[in-house]
Design a protein around this motif. Structure first.
Motif, PDB file in Angstrom:
ATOM      1  N   ARG A   1      -9.584 -19.340  -5.161  1.00  0.00           N
ATOM      2  CA  ARG A   1      -9.022 -19.609  -6.444  1.00  0.00           C
ATOM      3  C   ARG A   1      -7.557 -19.101  -6.315  1.00  0.00           C
ATOM      4  N   VAL A   2      -6.952 -20.276  -6.816  1.00  0.00           N
ATOM      5  CA  VAL A   2      -5.234 -20.134  -6.271  1.00  0.00           C
ATOM      6  C   VAL A   2      -4.353 -19.914  -7.760  1.00  0.00           C
ATOM      7  N   LEU A   3      -3.734 -19.012  -7.942  1.00  0.00           N
ATOM      8  CA  LEU A   3      -2.846 -19.070  -8.944  1.00  0.00           C
ATOM      9  C   LEU A   3      -1.455 -19.286  -8.612  1.00  0.00           C
ATOM     10  N   ARG A   4      -0.644 -20.107  -9.132  1.00  0.00           N
ATOM     11  CA  ARG A   4       0.670 -20.320  -9.044  1.00  0.00           C
ATOM     12  C   ARG A   4       1.563 -20.111 -10.116  1.00  0.00           C
ATOM     13  N   PRO A   5       1.927 -19.002 -10.488  1.00  0.00           N
ATOM     14  CA  PRO A   5       3.008 -18.607 -11.569  1.00  0.00           C
ATOM     15  C   PRO A   5       4.288 -19.331 -11.426  1.00  0.00           C
ATOM     16  N   ASP A   6       4.698 -20.002 -12.538  1.00  0.00           N
ATOM     17  CA  ASP A   6       6.117 -19.989 -12.665  1.00  0.00           C
ATOM     18  C   ASP A   6       6.606 -18.767 -13.336  1.00  0.00           C
ATOM     19  N   LEU A   7       7.559 -17.899 -12.643  1.00  0.00           N
ATOM     20  CA  LEU A   7       7.997 -16.918 -12.888  1.00  0.00           C
ATOM     21  C   LEU A   7       8.957 -16.984 -14.329  1.00  0.00           C
ATOM     22  N   PRO A   8       8.804 -15.941 -15.085  1.00  0.00           N
ATOM     23  CA  PRO A   8       9.575 -16.141 -16.287  1.00  0.00           C
ATOM     24  C   PRO A   8      10.922 -16.310 -16.057  1.00  0.00           C
ATOM     25  N   GLY A   9      11.321 -17.330 -16.815  1.00  0.00           N
ATOM     26  CA  GLY A   9      12.807 -17.917 -16.503  1.00  0.00           C
ATOM     27  C   GLY A   9      12.779 -18.959 -15.592  1.00  0.00           C
ATOM     28  N   ALA A  10      11.685 -19.411 -14.865  1.00  0.00           N
ATOM     29  CA  ALA A  10      11.609 -20.404 -13.851  1.00  0.00           C
ATOM     30  C   ALA A  10      10.637 -21.495 -14.329  1.00  0.00           C
ATOM     31  N   GLY A  11      10.852 -22.755 -13.599  1.00  0.00           N
ATOM     32  CA  GLY A  11       9.919 -23.729 -13.958  1.00  0.00           C
ATOM     33  C   GLY A  11       9.507 -24.104 -15.536  1.00  0.00           C
ATOM     34  N   ARG A  12       8.455 -24.034 -15.766  1.00  0.00           N
ATOM     35  CA  ARG A  12       7.901 -24.201 -17.224  1.00  0.00           C
ATOM     36  C   ARG A  12       7.923 -22.515 -18.103  1.00  0.00           C
ATOM     37  N   SER A  13       8.109 -21.766 -17.430  1.00  0.00           N
ATOM     38  CA  SER A  13       8.073 -20.487 -18.079  1.00  0.00           C
ATOM     39  C   SER A  13       9.578 -19.972 -18.561  1.00  0.00           C
ATOM     40  N   ALA A  14       9.170 -19.470 -19.961  1.00  0.00           N
ATOM     41  CA  ALA A  14      10.497 -18.942 -20.543  1.00  0.00           C
ATOM     42  C   ALA A  14      10.620 -17.679 -20.129  1.00  0.00           C
TER      43      ALA A  14
ATOM     44  N   GLY B   1       2.286 -15.466 -23.255  1.00  0.00           N
ATOM     45  CA  GLY B   1       3.482 -15.580 -24.006  1.00  0.00           C
ATOM     46  C   GLY B   1       4.151 -16.762 -23.464  1.00  0.00           C
ATOM     47  N   GLY B   2       5.295 -16.672 -23.102  1.00  0.00           N
ATOM     48  CA  GLY B   2       6.008 -17.866 -22.524  1.00  0.00           C
ATOM     49  C   GLY B   2       5.764 -18.062 -20.950  1.00  0.00           C
ATOM     50  N   MET B   3       4.837 -17.461 -20.545  1.00  0.00           N
ATOM     51  CA  MET B   3       4.745 -17.389 -18.894  1.00  0.00           C
ATOM     52  C   MET B   3       3.521 -18.531 -18.454  1.00  0.00           C
ATOM     53  N   VAL B   4       3.555 -19.483 -17.897  1.00  0.00           N
ATOM     54  CA  VAL B   4       2.709 -20.427 -17.456  1.00  0.00           C
ATOM     55  C   VAL B   4       2.363 -20.278 -15.962  1.00  0.00           C
ATOM     56  N   THR B   5       0.920 -20.169 -15.588  1.00  0.00           N
ATOM     57  CA  THR B   5       0.336 -20.063 -14.321  1.00  0.00           C
ATOM     58  C   THR B   5      -0.471 -21.198 -14.084  1.00  0.00           C
ATOM     59  N   GLU B   6      -0.455 -21.873 -12.907  1.00  0.00           N
ATOM     60  CA  GLU B   6      -1.422 -22.873 -12.819  1.00  0.00           C
ATOM     61  C   GLU B   6      -2.705 -21.967 -12.002  1.00  0.00           C
ATOM     62  N   ASP B   7      -3.890 -22.205 -12.573  1.00  0.00           N
ATOM     63  CA  ASP B   7      -5.028 -21.669 -12.067  1.00  0.00           C
ATOM     64  C   ASP B   7      -5.974 -22.868 -11.415  1.00  0.00           C
ATOM     65  N   SER B   8      -6.454 -22.837 -10.115  1.00  0.00           N
ATOM     66  CA  SER B   8      -7.145 -23.695  -9.624  1.00  0.00           C
ATOM     67  C   SER B   8      -8.755 -23.743  -9.964  1.00  0.00           C
ATOM     68  N   GLY B   9      -9.075 -22.669 -10.611  1.00  0.00           N
ATOM     69  CA  GLY B   9     -10.224 -22.190 -11.028  1.00  0.00           C
ATOM     70  C   GLY B   9     -11.187 -21.855 -10.003  1.00  0.00           C
TER      71      GLY B   9
END
Length: 260
Positions: A45-58, A7-15
């Motif tokens: 494998r590192v996941l760094r989410p921007d929580l909904p409403g923060a950073g790049r996430s709606a 959806g509008g949530m963005v998570t960085e994934d190092s793979g």
């Protein structure tokens, strides 16, 4: 590094194929709050989410409170095809980590909590409500100034002014509506069911932290069976930013030990 989008949530994934580590930022933070720790997590494998409403996430409508944010993390893990992960959090993110470990223990391998919060004290709850109103009314500039000055240790601000600049910029880039929603979520957040947390847990507290003082970390250690506690001298609330090398060492050692 790639972006996962739910959806509008963005998570960085190092793979990569190593064990998964999910890093959950705090109020006013985003995925960059953990940038100084990334080099130490090589092989995971590192996941760094921007929580909904923060950073790049709606902002995500219809799922209020920290439980809604925890649900967004679970959704992201399913999207990423991850069944179990280590979790590390900062500030508000530590409460989300605790909820996940108590309510979904099957997905949590371990916890590492920087500036750990047991639950907001009554005065803090009222201050968070007032801050939410201020964000909606006047935006983020005044809040960014106040938080960047009050939540860091004086030594951090004096010896490395970039630390204060980072925190201020992190706050300035927040959506006022999203930040207000997170303030209210934290203001109404109950403590987790600590008796249900059975995974290896490390608490990392700043000696000079005015937001989550050492006494709160000590109380939390007494509630989580087997939890360890490290107190970093001369450090305020933004521990991974104020003392990145030691934070990275502690996190890596905890992860490697928990994987045995």
């Amino acid at each position: 590094m790639a972006d996962l989008r739910l959806g509008g949530m963005v998570t960085e994934d190092s793979g990569g194929s190593g064990p998964a580590v999910v890093l959950i930022h705090g109020l006013g933070g985003d995925s960059n709050s953990f940038a100084p720790l990334m080099e130490a997590l090589d092989g995971y494998r590192v996941l760094r989410p921007d929580l909904p409403g923060a950073g790049r996430s709606a902002l995500r409508p219809g799922r209020p409170g920290l439980n809604g944010l925890a649900a967004a993390i679970r959704d992201t893990l399913r999207l990423a095809g991850i069944e179990r992960a280590h979790f590390a959090g900062h500030s508000m993110g530590t409460l989300i980590c605790q909820y996940l470990a108590a309510e979904s223990p099957g997905i949590v391998l371990s916890l590492a909590l920087f500036g750990p919060i047991l639950e907001p004290l009554p005065a803090a709850r009222q201050a968070l409500r007032e801050r939410a109103e201020a964000a909606r009314r006047t935006g983020m500039a005044g809040i960014a100034d106040a938080v960047s000055q009050a939540s860091l240790a004086a030594a951090s601000r004096e010896t490395n002014p970039v630390t204060e600049a980072f925190v201020r910029e992190s706050l300035m880039r927040q959506s006022p509506a999203g930040y207000a929603a997170h303030c209210l979520a934290l203001a109404t957040a109950p403590a987790a069911d600590h008796g249900a947390i059975g995974c290896p847990t490390l608490l990392i507290a700043g000696e000079k932290d005015p937001v989550a003082p050492v006494a709160m970390a000590e109380a939390l250690r007494g509630r989580i069976s087997g939890a360890g506690l490290e107190v970093l001298p001369g450090v305020g609330h933004w521990i991974p930013i104020e003392m990145p090398r030691r934070s990275a060492e502690l996190l890596r050692a905890h992860l490697d030990k928990s994987a045995l």
